[in-house]
Design an enzyme around this catalytic site. Structure first.
Site, PDB file in Angstrom:
ATOM      1  N   ASP A 126       0.801  -0.933   0.045  1.00 54.52           N
ATOM      2  CA  ASP A 126       0.053  -0.297   0.079  1.00 54.52           C
ATOM      3  C   ASP A 126       1.223   1.275  -0.113  1.00 54.52           C
ATOM      4  O   ASP A 126       0.300   2.596  -0.943  1.00 54.52           O
ATOM      5  CB  ASP A 126      -0.590  -0.317   1.476  1.00 54.52           C
ATOM      6  CG  ASP A 126      -1.775   0.953   1.628  1.00 54.52           C
ATOM      7  OD1 ASP A 126      -2.731   1.283   0.388  1.00 54.52           O
ATOM      8  OD2 ASP A 126      -1.727   1.929   2.433  1.00 54.52           O
ATOM      9  N   CYS A 127       1.694   1.471   0.745  1.00 54.74           N
ATOM     10  CA  CYS A 127       2.901   1.964   0.944  1.00 54.74           C
ATOM     11  C   CYS A 127       3.168   2.740  -0.726  1.00 54.74           C
ATOM     12  O   CYS A 127       3.513   3.213  -0.882  1.00 54.74           O
ATOM     13  CB  CYS A 127       3.401   2.043   1.844  1.00 54.74           C
ATOM     14  SG  CYS A 127       3.400   2.035   3.526  1.00 54.74           S
TER      15      CYS A 127
END
Length: 154
Positions: A37-38
């Site tokens: 996600d990052c």
């Protein structure tokens, strides 16, 4: 001439903070999705700010079009035909993982597919397969832009 991708940032983080490198296969699918996600967020924000200096709320609005679960789910559906068997296995593990938090304003199908998408990106990042990671994201972004009419950088 093809440019080589030299991504020393991950190695620099490990070295400077005295962290050990782990095999990505040992991480749970939700941990892979957490880092994925990052990474995806960083890719999208880099793409969005590359279009020029604007108000942060406008940057956030454009970024949201790409990072919501429904967009990631759509991208993943298009990317699946390009996955290797190993990548598909990682995606399935992420998609089938039981998350503690419920999907917010998204269907459970989109949320799970997006979790698989993020797990795959996290896995490729930790394996240092940056070129492959970006190749898949590009395929997904191009399909999203065609389908949804989102105007991104190509």
């Amino acid at each position: 001439m093809e440019k080589s991708i030299n991504f020393e940032f991950h190695d620099c983080i490990l070295q400077e903070l005295g962290l050990k490198e782990e095999n990505p296969a040992v991480y749970s699918p939700l941990v892979l999705a957490y880092i994925g996600d990052c990474i995806y967020d960083l890719i999208i924000k880099t793409m969005v700010i590359n279009k020029g200096n604007r108000q942060v709320n406008k940057l956030h609005s454009e970024t949201s079009q790409y990072v919501q679960a429904s967009a990631q789910s759509f991208m993943m559906r298009k990317m699946q035909e390009y996955l290797t068997d190993e990548e598909h296995a990682v995606y399935r593990r992420g998609r089938n993982a039981k998350s503690v938090s419920p999907a917010k304003n998204q269907s459970i199908t989109d949320y799970r597919r997006a979790t698989g998408f993020e797990a795959l990106l996290g896995y490729l990042y930790l394996k240092k397969e940056y070129k492959r990671l970006l190749e898949l994201v590009k395929i997904g972004l191009e399909s999203l832009e065609e389908e949804k009419g989102i105007q991104g950088e190509k």
